[in-house]
Design an enzyme around this catalytic site. Structure first.
Site: not given
Length: 204
Positions: A185, A79, A187
């Site tokens: 992202h 990001c 995650e």
């Protein structure tokens, strides 16, 4: 051991937890010695370009990140962390790390197009070339979670790994030699993101 760079911005714990799932040990750190000892580096980030660069500068981390990348150590920007890998951004006045030749620009849509800024939520990506980061996932429809107002414009198409279409096509992932960046992202992207992080750890 993988170093997750702590410069005051980013979902550090979430990334560390994802790495645990794939059996990778990591340390959240801004300690230079630990960064040098690590096999790989992740540079996460949420926030503004200038704040990110100023924090890295204040912690004296810019040169070590540049040096480790030049030595060939695999590095992944996430990001804002991806945007910092470039030269500059329309968002601010600071210079970026300059590890991949691109600049960051703001989404620019025609009036009345109905698209909101920031680009937020799940979106589909297209693969532009083969890469160890994409091994085993290329050719299947992949969805990742995005939250961003700015995006990279690379000097060379050869540095673009993935694109996404939001009003127009933009670079969703980039790579130059051992330095990788993803605008989304991983995650927050469930199995899709987990596989990408596993590739970075085991294949890049």
């Amino acid at each position: 051991m993988l170093a997750i760079i702590d410069y005051g911005l980013g979902n550090l714990g979430s990334i560390a937890n994802m790495l645990k799932v794939i059996g990778e040990k990591s340390v959240i750190t801004n300690n230079k010695e630990k960064i040098m000892e690590a096999d790989r580096i992740i540079l996460p980030g949420v926030g503004s370009f200038d704040t990110g660069m100023k924090n890295l500068q204040d912690m004296d981390l810019c040169v070590i990140l540049q040096d480790e990348a030049k030595r060939g150590k695999p590095m992944l920007g996430i990001c804002l962390g991806m945007q910092l890998l470039g030269r500059k951004s329309e968002e601010g006045k600071q210079n970026g790390l300059g590890l991949i030749p691109f600049d960051n620009v703001r989404f620019n849509f025609s009036p009345g197009c109905g698209l909101k800024i920031p680009h937020m939520g799940w979106d589909i990506v297209d693969f532009k070339q083969e890469s160890p980061l994409l091994q085993g996932i290329n050719g299947t429809q992949q969805r990742y979670y995005f939250v961003h107002t700015y995006h990279a414009v690379c000097d060379s198409e050869n540095d673009v790994l993935m694109t996404c279409d939001y009003g127009y096509e933009f670079a969703a992932a980039v790579c130059n030699k051992n330095v990788y960046g993803v605008q989304f992202h991983p995650e927050k992207s469930h199995d899709f993101g987990l596989k990408l992080l596993e590739n970075f750890v085991k294949r890049c």
